[in-house]
Design a protein around this motif. Structure first.
Motif, PDB file in Angstrom:
ATOM      1  N   GLN A  47      25.949   8.176 -17.692  1.00 38.19           N
ATOM      2  CA  GLN A  47      25.540   9.188 -16.722  1.00 38.19           C
ATOM      3  C   GLN A  47      26.154   8.893 -15.342  1.00 38.19           C
ATOM      4  OE1 GLN A  47      24.043  11.944 -17.446  1.00 38.19           O
ATOM      5  NE2 GLN A  47      23.522  11.466 -19.571  1.00 38.19           N
ATOM      6  N   THR A  48      25.948   9.811 -14.403  1.00 38.92           N
ATOM      7  CA  THR A  48      26.627   9.725 -13.107  1.00 38.92           C
ATOM      8  C   THR A  48      26.309   8.430 -12.364  1.00 38.92           C
ATOM      9  OG1 THR A  48      24.823  11.105 -12.238  1.00 38.92           O
ATOM     10  CG2 THR A  48      26.886  12.205 -12.779  1.00 38.92           C
ATOM     11  N   GLY A  49      25.055   8.008 -12.387  1.00 39.38           N
ATOM     12  CA  GLY A  49      24.703   6.750 -11.726  1.00 39.38           C
ATOM     13  C   GLY A  49      25.344   5.558 -12.403  1.00 39.38           C
ATOM     14  N   ASP A  85      22.768  -0.533  -5.713  1.00 40.00           N
ATOM     15  CA  ASP A  85      21.680  -1.412  -6.152  1.00 40.00           C
ATOM     16  C   ASP A  85      20.488  -0.602  -6.677  1.00 40.00           C
ATOM     17  OD1 ASP A  85      23.210  -3.556  -5.332  1.00 40.00           O
ATOM     18  OD2 ASP A  85      22.253  -3.703  -3.365  1.00 40.00           O
ATOM     19  N   LEU A  86      20.423   0.670  -6.343  1.00 37.86           N
ATOM     20  CA  LEU A  86      19.328   1.526  -6.812  1.00 37.86           C
ATOM     21  C   LEU A  86      19.549   2.047  -8.224  1.00 37.86           C
ATOM     22  CD1 LEU A  86      18.875   3.668  -3.563  1.00 37.86           C
ATOM     23  CD2 LEU A  86      17.474   1.727  -4.296  1.00 37.86           C
ATOM     24  N   ILE A  87      20.711   1.774  -8.783  1.00 41.32           N
ATOM     25  CA  ILE A  87      21.058   2.269 -10.119  1.00 41.32           C
ATOM     26  C   ILE A  87      20.738   1.191 -11.148  1.00 41.32           C
ATOM     27  CG2 ILE A  87      22.937   3.115 -11.582  1.00 41.32           C
ATOM     28  CD1 ILE A  87      24.331   4.010  -8.931  1.00 41.32           C
ATOM     29  N   ASP A  88      19.884   1.525 -12.111  1.00 39.92           N
ATOM     30  CA  ASP A  88      19.394   0.518 -13.051  1.00 39.92           C
ATOM     31  C   ASP A  88      20.272   0.326 -14.282  1.00 39.92           C
ATOM     32  OD1 ASP A  88      17.140  -0.060 -11.505  1.00 39.92           O
ATOM     33  OD2 ASP A  88      16.013   1.598 -12.382  1.00 39.92           O
ATOM     34  N   ALA A  89      20.763   1.423 -14.848  1.00 40.12           N
ATOM     35  CA  ALA A  89      21.381   1.328 -16.168  1.00 40.12           C
ATOM     36  C   ALA A  89      22.425   2.423 -16.356  1.00 40.12           C
ATOM     37  CB  ALA A  89      20.299   1.446 -17.242  1.00 40.12           C
ATOM     38  N   GLU A 104      21.612  11.656  -9.448  1.00 43.69           N
ATOM     39  CA  GLU A 104      20.883  12.736  -8.797  1.00 43.69           C
ATOM     40  C   GLU A 104      19.360  12.623  -8.972  1.00 43.69           C
ATOM     41  OE1 GLU A 104      24.968  13.590  -9.807  1.00 43.69           O
ATOM     42  OE2 GLU A 104      23.260  13.093 -11.114  1.00 43.69           O
ATOM     43  N   LYS A 105      18.884  11.654  -9.742  1.00 47.02           N
ATOM     44  CA  LYS A 105      17.442  11.486  -9.941  1.00 47.02           C
ATOM     45  C   LYS A 105      16.912  10.343  -9.078  1.00 47.02           C
ATOM     46  CE  LYS A 105      15.142  13.397 -12.459  1.00 47.02           C
ATOM     47  NZ  LYS A 105      14.242  14.559 -12.212  1.00 47.02           N
ATOM     48  N   GLU A 106      16.518   9.231  -9.688  1.00 45.22           N
ATOM     49  CA  GLU A 106      15.838   8.160  -8.952  1.00 45.22           C
ATOM     50  C   GLU A 106      16.620   7.638  -7.748  1.00 45.22           C
ATOM     51  OE1 GLU A 106      16.086   8.286 -12.200  1.00 45.22           O
ATOM     52  OE2 GLU A 106      14.049   8.228 -13.041  1.00 45.22           O
TER      53      GLU A 106
END
Length: 256
Positions: A106-108, A199-203, A209-211
């Motif tokens: 996904q984008t993140g 750093d806010l991207i988990d996986a 665009e979400k969390e």
């Protein structure tokens, strides 16, 4: 100038007529991939170092840039001598890092994958590989540095798609062809971001665009750059045809 990250790995299912054969960023406008148009927009502002996130049919993007002279110049191929001569080279001052970020990522997740190619001490630019705009990247970057937050998002009015009717009972009193919308602004891509946002991207399955974006907004670390000029995504075949016609008419995003 900072690097520009372009997300170019999605499936583009609503453009199935085109994307069954090629990745969405390789769909052509005026004979060149929309990805090329996006890079020309950045390059007009002095941004010539790109990180392109590949996914679906990413090898086609690699082959396009690996053989850029063949696509953009006149050549003489001598089969008997097994030689190739390039005439009137039309090259770009670009450095392009093409990164395999996964077909299902996904984008993140794509952003997280390319983190190692970004500097630790300067912001980077980021956009999607399927939309063009006359956004003033230079002014937006200055705006980002001035406000001191972690992220700047480009806010745009969505383009109108349908004619609007106004009524008095059953009588039509006014008609507006393709109004710009109800005044609400949406995410137009063309971000300026500090590296720490990754750093806010988990996986890999994390949607940017979400969390991540929701967290930045809730913590006061997201500021909007309002762009009132041209902006147009390419989500459908109709969008593609519209951009093709706009290119023939002079291309309002052509700032180079």
């Amino acid at each position: 100038m900072p690097k520009a990250v372009i997300l170019a790995g999605g499936l583009g299912t609503r453009l199935g007529e085109e994307t069954s054969l090629r990745p969405k960023p390789m769909v052509e406008i005026g004979g060149m991939p929309i990805l090329w148009h996006i890079m020309k927009i950045y390059s007009a502002h002095g941004v010539n170092d790109f990180v392109v996130c590949l996914g679906y049919k990413g090898y086609m993007i690699k082959e396009f840039f690996a053989n850029y002279f063949l696509h953009a110049a006149d050549v003489t191929i001598d089969l008997a001598q097994n030689s190739l001569e390039v005439h009137e080279k039309r090259s770009e001052p670009w450095k392009i890092t093409l990164v395999e970020t996964g077909a299902e990522t996904q984008t993140g997740g794509r952003l997280k994958t390319v983190r190692k190619y970004l500097a630790d001490d300067e912001p980077f630019l980021m956009t999607y590989g399927d939309g063009v705009s006359s956004v003033d990247v230079t002014a937006q970057l200055a705006f980002h540095k001035a406000h001191g937050r972690k992220s700047t998002i480009t806010a745009v009015a969505p383009p109108g798609r349908f004619g609007a009717l106004e009524f008095d009972g059953d009588k039509v009193t006014a008609f507006r062809e393709k109004p710009a919308g109800d005044g609400g602004l949406i995410n137009g891509g063309f971000f300026v971001l500090e590296p720490s946002v990754i750093d806010l991207i988990d996986a890999p399955e994390t949607l940017w665009e979400k969390e991540p974006m929701e967290t930045l907004a809730a913590s006061g670390e997201m500021v909007a750059w309002r762009h009132e000029g041209f902006w147009q995504p390419m989500d459908t075949l109709r969008d593609k045809q519209n951009l093709e016609q706009l290119w023939q008419d002079g291309a309002p995003w052509k700032i180079w």
